[in-house]
Enzyme design. Structure first.
Site, PDB file in Angstrom:
ATOM      1  N   CYS A   1       3.968   3.647   8.805  1.00 14.53           N
ATOM      2  CA  CYS A   1       4.251   4.882   8.076  1.00 14.53           C
ATOM      3  C   CYS A   1       5.260   5.733   8.844  1.00 14.53           C
ATOM      4  O   CYS A   1       5.023   6.101   9.997  1.00 14.53           O
ATOM      5  CB  CYS A   1       2.969   5.672   7.849  1.00 14.53           C
TER       6      CYS A   1
ATOM      7  N   LYS B   1       0.599  -3.832   9.331  1.00 16.74           N
ATOM      8  CA  LYS B   1       1.889  -3.594   8.683  1.00 16.74           C
ATOM      9  C   LYS B   1       2.750  -2.792   9.652  1.00 16.74           C
ATOM     10  O   LYS B   1       2.317  -1.754  10.150  1.00 16.74           O
ATOM     11  CB  LYS B   1       1.729  -2.829   7.373  1.00 16.74           C
TER      12      LYS B   1
ATOM     13  N   PRO C   1       0.844  -1.200   0.000  1.00 20.70           N
ATOM     14  CA  PRO C   1       0.000   0.000   0.000  1.00 20.70           C
ATOM     15  C   PRO C   1       0.875   1.244   0.000  1.00 20.70           C
ATOM     16  O   PRO C   1       1.748   1.396   0.855  1.00 20.70           O
ATOM     17  CB  PRO C   1      -0.795  -0.134   1.313  1.00 20.70           C
ATOM     18  N   MET C   2       0.669   2.114  -0.971  1.00 18.84           N
ATOM     19  CA  MET C   2       1.486   3.321  -1.099  1.00 18.84           C
ATOM     20  C   MET C   2       0.574   4.517  -1.342  1.00 18.84           C
ATOM     21  O   MET C   2      -0.170   4.547  -2.323  1.00 18.84           O
ATOM     22  CB  MET C   2       2.484   3.183  -2.252  1.00 18.84           C
TER      23      MET C   2
ATOM     24  N   ASN D   1       8.895  -7.205   3.543  1.00 18.89           N
ATOM     25  CA  ASN D   1       8.836  -6.007   2.702  1.00 18.89           C
ATOM     26  C   ASN D   1      10.129  -5.212   2.858  1.00 18.89           C
ATOM     27  O   ASN D   1      10.699  -5.155   3.929  1.00 18.89           O
ATOM     28  CB  ASN D   1       7.615  -5.173   3.129  1.00 18.89           C
TER      29      ASN D   1
ATOM     30  N   ARG E   1       8.042   0.384  -4.088  1.00 21.27           N
ATOM     31  CA  ARG E   1       8.568   1.344  -5.061  1.00 21.27           C
ATOM     32  C   ARG E   1       9.093   0.693  -6.344  1.00 21.27           C
ATOM     33  O   ARG E   1       8.972   1.271  -7.430  1.00 21.27           O
ATOM     34  CB  ARG E   1       9.661   2.187  -4.400  1.00 21.27           C
TER      35      ARG E   1
END
Length: 320
Positions: free
Chosen positions: A107, A146, A23-24, A206, A231
């Site tokens: 985040c 996450k 998720p970005m 990740n 990315r």
């Protein structure tokens, strides 16, 4: 080297695959996410949404939560720091029938982490326990998370992972960098391995996956159940088909770009769709020699038809 598992399970949700688009924010909206899903991403994680926005500004996040049935399993990612607001927001999101609700504890953005959300939650293990206990008891869908490898002065990632697993979490994605590293620096895959050894729920590794060989490295070192790619997928969405970017011929790049552009135009509208597609355009075309004038003209074009014409000329030159 052992083969990466073909799939795993998050609660009652069967994941049929082992590569997942991360998720970005600003990237994982429906046009790109659906494209990656078709290329092999096993889960559709939405861009994260703020608990308060779910409750007070649902119109603001409507686009972020849009999905189609063929994307399932779909995980809505939620962030916040207040257990009660997170619970209420999660209950509201559940009404839209996602397959899981994912809580963001990873985040690194200062504006989010400094308020105790995102990676900021990792500094508050008791609060984290309350959040996962509340959500896992109240929701009908699995609760997932996450996280990161903590903060430099707070290396409690194993504790946080165990709390998430013990208080009802069904799946854990772990970014192999600290909060301070953000998305830069060498990922610590051993840190992910330590977490995998200590929890009895599936773990997705990740961080640092740039090419197909990195997928195998991640699995070999961490023993993870799946590999999440962020990315690098912007530059090479074909990585979900286990293809490196240099294996993709120019005509296929052009074909996928046109497909992606059409999704963006239909979803966001002609003007906004083209503007939002520019950041992907730069990544798709990065391997090719393009003059500064061509690049500027393409990335400032406002007419989709002229954009497509210019793209065709660039791809024809790259092919010759």
């Amino acid at each position: 080297m052992p083969e990466l598992k073909k799939g795993f399970q998050a609660g009652k949700i069967q994941i049929r695959g082992n590569l997942v688009l991360a998720p970005m924010d600003g990237y994982s909206s429906w046009p790109f996410r659906s494209l990656c899903r078709e290329l092999g991403s096993a889960i559709s994680y939405t861009e994260f949404v703020k608990a308060e926005d779910v409750l007070d500004r649902p119109h603001y996040i409507k686009e972020k939560l849009y999905f189609t049935e063929d994307e399932r399993p779909v995980f809505f990612q939620l962030y916040g720091h207040d257990p009660d607001k997170l619970l209420t927001a999660a209950l509201h999101l559940q009404e839209q029938e996602p397959d899981a609700i994912d809580i963001n504890l990873g985040c690194p953005n200062r504006s989010i982490s400094s308020r105790g959300a995102g990676a900021g939650l990792m500094r508050t293990p008791v609060k984290t326990a309350r959040i996962f206990k509340k959500l896992s008891l109240a929701l009908e869908v699995p609760v997932t998370a996450k996280i990161r490898l903590g903060w430099q002065d707070c290396q409690n990632q194993v504790l946080i992972a165990r709390i998430i697993a013990e208080y009802g979490g069904s799946l854990l994605a772990v970014h192999a960098r600290t909060k301070e590293q953000g998305h830069q620096g060498e990922p610590d895959l051993r840190g992910v391995a330590d977490i995998k050894m200590m929890v009895d729920i599936p773990v997705i590794g990740n961080g640092g996956v740039k090419q197909v060989s990195d997928i195998q490295t991640m699995q070999e070192i961490t023993g993870c159940d799946g590999v999440m790619i962020g990315r690098a997928a912007i530059h090479n969405p074909w990585i979900f088909s286990k293809l490196n970017r240099d294996e993709i011929p120019v005509n296929q790049v052009q074909e996928v770009m046109l497909d992606h552009l059409e999704r963006s135009l239909s979803f966001h509208g002609q003007e906004k769709g083209l503007i939002l597609f520019r950041k992907f355009t730069a990544s798709y075309l990065a391997p090719y020699l393009i003059s500064p004038e061509q690049r500027k003209q393409l990335l400032t074009e406002l007419d989709p038809e002229k954009f497509v014409q210019q793209l065709g000329e660039i791809c024809a030159a790259a092919e010759s």
